[in-house]
Enzyme design. Structure first.
Site, PDB file in Angstrom:
ATOM      1  N   THR A  11      44.779  -1.211 -13.364  1.00  0.00           N
ATOM      2  CA  THR A  11      44.111  -1.225 -14.446  1.00  0.00           C
ATOM      3  C   THR A  11      42.319  -1.535 -13.817  1.00  0.00           C
ATOM      4  OG1 THR A  11      45.344  -1.110 -16.346  1.00  0.00           O
ATOM      5  CG2 THR A  11      42.913  -1.665 -16.896  1.00  0.00           C
ATOM      6  N   VAL A  31      22.704  -2.630  -0.851  1.00  0.00           N
ATOM      7  CA  VAL A  31      23.397  -3.390  -0.116  1.00  0.00           C
ATOM      8  C   VAL A  31      22.276  -2.810   1.133  1.00  0.00           C
ATOM      9  CG1 VAL A  31      25.083  -3.691   0.992  1.00  0.00           C
ATOM     10  CG2 VAL A  31      25.450  -3.360  -1.185  1.00  0.00           C
ATOM     11  N   GLU A 124      34.543 -13.696  -9.263  1.00  0.00           N
ATOM     12  CA  GLU A 124      33.629 -13.425 -10.349  1.00  0.00           C
ATOM     13  C   GLU A 124      34.314 -12.397 -11.859  1.00  0.00           C
ATOM     14  OE1 GLU A 124      31.382 -14.235 -13.084  1.00  0.00           O
ATOM     15  OE2 GLU A 124      30.211 -14.186 -12.052  1.00  0.00           O
ATOM     16  N   VAL A 127      37.134 -14.729 -14.479  1.00  0.00           N
ATOM     17  CA  VAL A 127      36.995 -15.418 -16.181  1.00  0.00           C
ATOM     18  C   VAL A 127      35.405 -15.068 -16.576  1.00  0.00           C
ATOM     19  CG1 VAL A 127      35.809 -17.469 -17.216  1.00  0.00           C
ATOM     20  CG2 VAL A 127      37.620 -17.594 -14.826  1.00  0.00           C
ATOM     21  N   ILE A 131      31.849 -10.789 -18.160  1.00  0.00           N
ATOM     22  CA  ILE A 131      30.222 -11.986 -18.311  1.00  0.00           C
ATOM     23  C   ILE A 131      30.541 -12.069 -17.180  1.00  0.00           C
ATOM     24  CG2 ILE A 131      29.973 -13.768 -19.325  1.00  0.00           C
ATOM     25  CD1 ILE A 131      31.869 -13.415 -21.685  1.00  0.00           C
ATOM     26  N   GLY A 182      47.560  -1.513 -26.486  1.00  0.00           N
ATOM     27  CA  GLY A 182      46.764  -2.142 -25.233  1.00  0.00           C
ATOM     28  C   GLY A 182      46.109  -3.245 -25.057  1.00  0.00           C
ATOM     29  N   GLU A 185      50.160  -7.114 -23.781  1.00  0.00           N
ATOM     30  CA  GLU A 185      50.375  -7.215 -23.024  1.00  0.00           C
ATOM     31  C   GLU A 185      52.275  -7.510 -23.324  1.00  0.00           C
ATOM     32  OE1 GLU A 185      50.001  -6.400 -20.619  1.00  0.00           O
ATOM     33  OE2 GLU A 185      48.290  -6.872 -20.106  1.00  0.00           O
ATOM     34  N   ASP A 196      46.338 -18.402 -20.134  1.00  0.00           N
ATOM     35  CA  ASP A 196      45.186 -17.775 -20.258  1.00  0.00           C
ATOM     36  C   ASP A 196      44.131 -18.192 -19.886  1.00  0.00           C
ATOM     37  OD1 ASP A 196      44.150 -14.872 -19.296  1.00  0.00           O
ATOM     38  OD2 ASP A 196      43.054 -15.361 -20.217  1.00  0.00           O
ATOM     39  N   LYS A 200      41.997 -20.185 -17.024  1.00  0.00           N
ATOM     40  CA  LYS A 200      40.280 -19.473 -16.562  1.00  0.00           C
ATOM     41  C   LYS A 200      39.352 -21.111 -16.762  1.00  0.00           C
ATOM     42  CE  LYS A 200      41.167 -15.263 -18.672  1.00  0.00           C
ATOM     43  NZ  LYS A 200      40.193 -14.107 -19.274  1.00  0.00           N
TER      44      LYS A 200
END
Length: 402
Positions: A11, A31, A124, A127, A131, A182, A185, A196, A200
């Site tokens: 995903t 860049v 990044e 967590v 955001i 969805g 899980e 989870d 974090k």
């Protein structure tokens, strides 16, 4: 053209490829050069998909290719991700990952290897999905001493709490719906038990403390025991139940916890609903700040990963200092944290008063509440609450009260 590789085409990995392809011109301007995905590592074949021509099955193909300067890891899990990422860093390639399990377990070690090899390890998206909380802590808030981080950092549980509040549904019904859509899980244990979120908040605390916080040390409670009756009580008190990951600086260390909390309307996290995430930060100079946005999903998370890719591309050949030492931080015993508690118990008011002293009773106009007494305690340590609850007996539910 800067050549990169993506490890894992699920995903998030497929989202990373899509973001780079869709926003190629914007990325080039930022860049000063283009970004090209040369390899995608996956066990599967993708016949009929244009990505198939870039698929490789051996991580060493990537590690040994000197053209590859940046590697994206979106496989998930600790192994073999750790082995693969370590190999990339040792080969002189910068790495970004969305993998919170990997970062929580081996973040300090991988940062140290990156420093030794004059490359970078960024995370990044590990967590809060899209955001930008980690970059804010590492760049924008470095002048502050961070005294508190409190966040809704799991979209699955926040969605479930929102649905229970909106329709008065029971936990099992909402979980089934979340799985069908969805959002949850097939095995939802990591989400609904708070693991989870525990990983974090361990990552965030490690960053602000500058040393390792083991997520196994974080006291974690999930939402499995929250009922429709609890939601109705919350509404009566003009509060909402949210699964919070919290970290507070107290006496030279941090109190770190994941648990459901009853939040008042004025709390900045009260209005965060559905699959959205938010992180509240209090700095000793800044005061209060909040970061809000999509906490999960292919493209929001991939956007955060590609932001790391852009940052890595702008710093090829230069290590960006990041303080996260491997020495373990002994976090505070959560039982010494003070607070108030909402309690439902099969006990008479007189018995409650004898054990807990002056409390605030909550009228039991909830159909499921026959024969129980609901009340809010005064301020006390968690350890004292536990002792009193055992003495009272018959406790049906306890939710921390902010």
């Amino acid at each position: 053209m800067i050549k990169i590789a993506v490890m894992g085409y699920g995903t998030i990995g497929s989202g990373v490829v899509k973001v780079i392809e869709t926003n190629q011109e914007s990325i080039r301007r930022k860049v000063g050069d283009g970004i090209e995905v040369k390899y995608v590592l996956d066990l599967r074949e993708f016949e009929g998909d244009p990505i198939q021509k870039k698929i490789v099955h051996d991580y060493k193909t990537i590690a040994e290719d000197e053209e590859i300067r940046i590697v994206v890891e979106t496989m998930g899990g600790v192994e073999p991700a750790n082995t693969f990422v370590k190999a990339m860093l040792l080969a002189g390639k910068s790495v970004t990952t969305s993998n919170k399990a990997l970062v929580a377990a081996h973040g300090a070690e991988l940062i140290a290897i990156a420093e030794e090899k004059n490359v970078n390890f960024m995370f990044e998206a590990s967590v809060g999905g899209g955001i930008p909380i980690i970059r804010a802590l590492n760049s924008c808030l470095t002048a502050d001493k961070i005294e508190e981080i409190s966040g809704i950092v799991n979209g699955t549980t926040n969605y479930m709490m929102t649905r229970m509040e909106e329709d008065g549904c029971e936990f099992d019904d909402v979980l089934k719906e979340a799985q069908e859509k969805g959002y949850a899980e097939k095995d939802p244990t990591a989400d609904i038990e708070g693991y989870d979120a525990g990983r974090k908040i361990a990552i965030l605390t490690s960053l602000v403390a500058g040393q390792q916080v083991d997520f196994e040390d974080v006291h974690t409670e999930g939402i499995r025991k929250i009922t429709a009756a609890d939601i109705r009580y919350a509404k009566k008190m003009n509060r909402r139940i949210k699964l919070l990951a919290t970290s507070r600086l107290t006496g030279g260390t941090y109190h770190v916890m994941v648990a459901p909390f009853l939040l008042p309307e004025e709390h900045p996290l009260y209005t965060v609903n559905g699959v959205f995430n938010a992180v509240f930060v209090h700095g000793n100079m800044l005061g209060d700040a909040m970061f809000y946005g999509s906490g999960a999903g292919s493209l929001p998370t991939a956007s955060a990963v590609v932001a790391d890719v852009v940052e890595l591309a702008k710093h090829i050949g230069k290590h960006i200092a990041l303080e996260w030492r491997p020495e373990k931080l002994e976090i505070a015993d959560y039982r010494q944290q003070t607070g108030r508690f909402f309690v439902r118990a099969a006990a008479e008011k007189q018995a409650v008063g004898e054990v807990f002293g002056d409390v605030e009773f909550v009228a039991a106009d909830v159909p499921q509440a026959a024969g129980e007494t609901a009340f809010i305690t005064g301020e006390m340590k968690e350890a004292d609450y536990m002792e009193k609850a055992e003495k009272l007996g018959g406790v049906i539910q306890m939710i921390r009260y902010r």
